[in-house]
Write an enzyme that holds these catalytic residues in place. Structure first.
Site, PDB file in Angstrom:
ATOM      1  CB  ALA A  58      -4.550  -9.943  16.821  1.00 11.21           C
ATOM      2  N   GLY A  59      -2.991  -7.594  14.957  1.00 15.44           N
ATOM      3  CA  GLY A  59      -2.586  -7.380  13.611  1.00 15.44           C
ATOM      4  C   GLY A  59      -3.972  -7.282  12.726  1.00 15.44           C
ATOM      5  CG  ASP A 105      -0.469  -0.106   2.706  1.00 13.04           C
ATOM      6  OD1 ASP A 105       0.626  -0.122   2.748  1.00 13.04           O
ATOM      7  OD2 ASP A 105      -1.328  -0.019   3.432  1.00 13.04           O
ATOM      8  CD  GLU A 125      -2.434   4.040  13.234  1.00 10.41           C
ATOM      9  OE1 GLU A 125      -3.494   4.087  12.909  1.00 10.41           O
ATOM     10  OE2 GLU A 125      -1.561   3.191  13.393  1.00 10.41           O
ATOM     11  CG  ASP A 132      -4.339  -1.664   8.259  1.00 13.74           C
ATOM     12  OD1 ASP A 132      -4.165  -2.409   7.455  1.00 13.74           O
ATOM     13  OD2 ASP A 132      -3.229  -1.615   8.958  1.00 13.74           O
ATOM     14  CB  SER A 137      -7.072  -2.969  11.298  1.00 14.19           C
ATOM     15  OG  SER A 137      -5.854  -3.263  10.486  1.00 14.19           O
ATOM     16  CB  SER A 138      -7.911  -3.242  17.204  1.00 14.31           C
ATOM     17  OG  SER A 138      -6.661  -3.182  17.582  1.00 14.31           O
ATOM     18  CB  SER A 139      -4.865   1.240  15.922  1.00 23.28           C
ATOM     19  OG  SER A 139      -4.194   0.320  15.223  1.00 23.28           O
TER      20      SER A 139
END
Ligand code: GLA
Length: 387
Positions: free
Chosen positions: A124-125, A38, A161, A173, A127-129
């Site tokens: 955990a990767g 990306d 971010e 994400d 994309s919670s953020s």
């Protein structure tokens, strides 16, 4: 936690007040193929998950925005009459970063009480953020009627971010969280931002996510190092061809020009990006032709390239993928997200899902001493208000 329970927590926290209570949701994501492309202007193919972050919100008629979460105790607030400041490594930086970006565009935010609740495994990767950022941006846009479209909210969240949180991520994400559609993966050209929702016709198959439960504290610094290596590959290639990013080159062009990159490690990093773009395009064709077998092979090749050329997998992800590929009924298996820990994604025949979880889980635990978690993914919608 359902809506009633969340509302009860909200009232316990902020009290009964006048004003409407709104509920919003933005999902996490899993990327099927197109990794570390990306930020190189390339192709990605993620989909939104059915789990993510909920946000309950109510105007408070004051000059403060208050933040709380049902996931842990830490709370916070910002005063709307002073510049926002970053608070260490707190989760609050994600939503405050979004408010900060909105303010920069002269959009007036009024006082709010906010309660977040996430059902994505943290770190955990998945994309919670990004889901926290997107749910915040989406909620502000709805509550205050800013009239921004989804793509603008996606870009704003990525910027939050990059600028406020200070993580130099690409757009994938936030895009997946904001634009997802149930039953579809998203084919995005990260250069032009043109995209297509591709139906995921996986008749008789499931997408299985395996969490290695390995966290790497080095992920951010290694991520930035990979970005810098890609930039230096572009510099070297530019001596012969005017390119803006690695994805301006076809595989053939790269093959004939790669000698310009004298650093062998940098050459490998660039090779991953170029071959991954090629694999992603081929994989989407394969899916459109109904050739899931080929799609799976390309997933496998993607992992191998991330392991050998991009070197972002690590022992835990490699072990999980090795064990997954031993299961009869696994169509393809690879790491997903930034790497260095986190999750793998596999396409598995429905009748093999149960043995997959059992056998991969126990072999992984034996070899790495960690207990894995498994999720059979449901592909859900992007950001939305829940009424
Ligand atoms: C992280 C970043 C994304 C993307 C992936 C790797 O998830 O946030 O922008 O670069 O890593 O594909």
């Amino acid at each position: 936690m359902n809506k009633e329970q969340l509302q009860e927590s909200f009232i316990n926290l902020y009290g009964e007040q006048e004003g409407d209570i709104h509920l919003f949701f933005s999902p996490g994501r899993v990327n099927l193929i197109g990794e570390h492309t990306d930020y190189n202007g390339g192709y990605v193919f993620p989909c939104a998950l059915s789990f993510g972050t909920y946000l309950m919100a109510r105007k408070n008629q004051q000059r403060v925005v208050r933040f709380a979460t049902t996931n842990f105790d830490h709370r916070g607030e910002v005063n709307l009459d002073v510049p926002f400041e970053k608070e260490g490594k707190s989760w609050i930086n994600y939503p405050v970063g979004v408010l900060n970006e909105l303010r920069k565009t002269a959009r007036e935010i009024e006082g709010l009480d906010l309660l977040y609740s996430g059902d994505i495994p943290n770190g955990a990767g998945l994309s919670s953020s990004a889901s926290i950022e997107m749910v915040t941006a989406y909620a502000m846009n709805q509550i205050f009627g800013f009239g921004l479209d989804r793509m603008e909210l996606v870009k704003l969240s990525q910027k939050a971010e990059n600028v406020f949180v200070g993580v130099n991520c690409g757009i994938m994400d936030q895009f997946a969280s904001g634009m997802g559609a149930a039953g579809h993966a998203l084919f995005l050209n990260c250069d032009t931002l043109d995209y297509e929702r591709v139906p995921l016709n996986l008749e008789g198959m499931k997408i299985v996510i395996a969490n290695t439960n390995k966290r790497s504290g080095l992920a951010d610094s290694k991520y930035n190092e990979r970005r810098a290596q890609c930039e230096s590959a572009v510099e070297a290639l530019r001596t012969r061809k005017d390119i803006r990013h690695l994805s301006d080159l076809s595989l053939d062009e790269f093959t004939s020009l790669s000698f310009l990159i004298t650093d062998e490690v940098v050459r490998k990093r660039a090779r991953h990006v170029i071959t991954e773009n090629h694999r992603t395009l081929t994989a989407i064709d394969a899916l459109n032709q109904g050739d899931v077998g080929l799609f799976g092979q390309l997933m496998n090749q993607s992992h191998d390239s991330l392991r050998d050329d991009y070197e972002v997998t690590g022992k835990e992800l490699d072990t999980m993928v090795e064990e997954a590929r031993k299961i009869e009924g696994t169509i393809g298996s690879r790491m997903t997200g930034a790497g260095f820990g986190g999750c793998t994604v596999s396409i598995v025949r429905e009748d093999a899902v149960e043995p997959f979880i059992r056998e991969v889980g126990s072999a992984y635990q034996k070899r790495k001493g960690l207990k894995a978690d498994f999720y059979v993914a449901e592909i859900g919608d992007g950001s939305k208000e829940i009424v």
